[in-house]
Design an enzyme around this catalytic site. Sequence first.
Site, PDB file in Angstrom:
ATOM      1  N   ASP A  32      39.183  32.025  52.623  1.00  0.00           N
ATOM      2  CA  ASP A  32      39.179  30.592  52.926  1.00  0.00           C
ATOM      3  C   ASP A  32      39.336  30.428  54.441  1.00  0.00           C
ATOM      4  O   ASP A  32      39.263  31.420  55.191  1.00  0.00           O
ATOM      5  CB  ASP A  32      40.265  29.854  52.117  1.00  0.00           C
ATOM      6  CG  ASP A  32      41.684  30.148  52.612  1.00  0.00           C
ATOM      7  OD1 ASP A  32      41.856  31.038  53.468  1.00  0.00           O
ATOM      8  OD2 ASP A  32      42.626  29.475  52.130  1.00  0.00           O
ATOM      9  N   HIS A  33      39.588  29.194  54.880  1.00  0.00           N
ATOM     10  CA  HIS A  33      39.747  28.944  56.314  1.00  0.00           C
ATOM     11  C   HIS A  33      40.933  29.712  56.899  1.00  0.00           C
ATOM     12  O   HIS A  33      40.871  30.180  58.031  1.00  0.00           O
ATOM     13  CB  HIS A  33      39.919  27.441  56.572  1.00  0.00           C
ATOM     14  CG  HIS A  33      41.055  26.833  55.814  1.00  0.00           C
ATOM     15  ND1 HIS A  33      41.011  26.651  54.438  1.00  0.00           N
ATOM     16  CD2 HIS A  33      42.280  26.395  56.210  1.00  0.00           C
ATOM     17  CE1 HIS A  33      42.150  26.109  54.045  1.00  0.00           C
ATOM     18  NE2 HIS A  33      42.935  25.949  55.099  1.00  0.00           N
ATOM     19  N   CYS A  92      43.298  34.951  52.278  1.00  0.00           N
ATOM     20  CA  CYS A  92      43.651  33.547  52.513  1.00  0.00           C
ATOM     21  C   CYS A  92      44.899  33.548  53.392  1.00  0.00           C
ATOM     22  O   CYS A  92      45.228  34.582  53.979  1.00  0.00           O
ATOM     23  CB  CYS A  92      43.805  32.757  51.215  1.00  0.00           C
ATOM     24  SG  CYS A  92      45.200  33.191  50.169  1.00  0.00           S
ATOM     25  N   GLY A  93      45.584  32.428  53.512  1.00  0.00           N
ATOM     26  CA  GLY A  93      46.736  32.377  54.410  1.00  0.00           C
ATOM     27  C   GLY A  93      47.790  33.406  54.035  1.00  0.00           C
ATOM     28  O   GLY A  93      48.245  34.193  54.861  1.00  0.00           O
ATOM     29  N   THR A  94      48.183  33.381  52.764  1.00  0.00           N
ATOM     30  CA  THR A  94      49.190  34.329  52.274  1.00  0.00           C
ATOM     31  C   THR A  94      48.585  35.467  51.459  1.00  0.00           C
ATOM     32  O   THR A  94      49.269  36.452  51.179  1.00  0.00           O
ATOM     33  CB  THR A  94      50.179  33.609  51.341  1.00  0.00           C
ATOM     34  OG1 THR A  94      49.407  33.030  50.267  1.00  0.00           O
ATOM     35  CG2 THR A  94      50.939  32.514  52.068  1.00  0.00           C
ATOM     36  N   HIS A 151      47.265  54.308  41.436  1.00  0.00           N
ATOM     37  CA  HIS A 151      47.868  54.041  40.121  1.00  0.00           C
ATOM     38  C   HIS A 151      47.220  52.879  39.377  1.00  0.00           C
ATOM     39  O   HIS A 151      47.217  52.873  38.152  1.00  0.00           O
ATOM     40  CB  HIS A 151      49.366  53.754  40.275  1.00  0.00           C
ATOM     41  CG  HIS A 151      50.174  54.988  40.551  1.00  0.00           C
ATOM     42  ND1 HIS A 151      51.546  55.014  40.476  1.00  0.00           N
ATOM     43  CD2 HIS A 151      49.796  56.242  40.910  1.00  0.00           C
ATOM     44  CE1 HIS A 151      51.983  56.234  40.769  1.00  0.00           C
ATOM     45  NE2 HIS A 151      50.940  56.995  41.049  1.00  0.00           N
ATOM     46  N   HIS A 168      47.648  56.942  34.283  1.00  0.00           N
ATOM     47  CA  HIS A 168      47.386  55.630  34.893  1.00  0.00           C
ATOM     48  C   HIS A 168      46.146  54.969  34.275  1.00  0.00           C
ATOM     49  O   HIS A 168      46.071  53.744  34.198  1.00  0.00           O
ATOM     50  CB  HIS A 168      47.233  55.773  36.405  1.00  0.00           C
ATOM     51  CG  HIS A 168      48.428  56.417  37.039  1.00  0.00           C
ATOM     52  ND1 HIS A 168      49.674  55.832  37.001  1.00  0.00           N
ATOM     53  CD2 HIS A 168      48.582  57.615  37.651  1.00  0.00           C
ATOM     54  CE1 HIS A 168      50.543  56.630  37.593  1.00  0.00           C
ATOM     55  NE2 HIS A 168      49.902  57.729  37.988  1.00  0.00           N
TER      56      HIS A 168
END
Length: 145
Positions: free
Chosen positions: A7-8, A64-66, A97, A132
Amino acid sequence: MLAIGSDHGGFALKQEIMEHLREKGIAYKDFGTDSADSCDYPIYGEAVARAVAAGECERGICICGTGIGISIAANKVKGIRAALCGDCFSADMARRHNDANILALGARTLGSGLALRIVDTFLETEFEGGRHARRVGLIHEIETR
Ligand code: RB5
């Protein structure tokens, strides 16, 4: 082929990652966004996830931001294992894993130097399989219920 989208909030870091990939000769397809103008991260998370789930791209990177919103969106697509990583150890384990097929990054939580190292770790590390693989299989069984 690698799928990449943001995103932005992730736009500037996406540009840096794409330059890094070009320098390394790694082919990618950019699913947007194409500017720093405000937009909605689920659109780009889904676009990257669909390309990976369809086999058009082997792996993907979402920013994205986070990294939280776009990873949540990507993980709604069947067959997607998107891992939000803020360090190289997590990126290494997400591949070894969890056989993560999408790396999610937070542009506002990471410096670009660390982000590029995380990308390299994600792209260079193979899945270990064995026990796994059973666990990843159990994740996919959830999608059938
Ligand atoms: C956009 O302001 C921000 O909410 C987004 O980039 C992301 O961090 C969402 O999880």
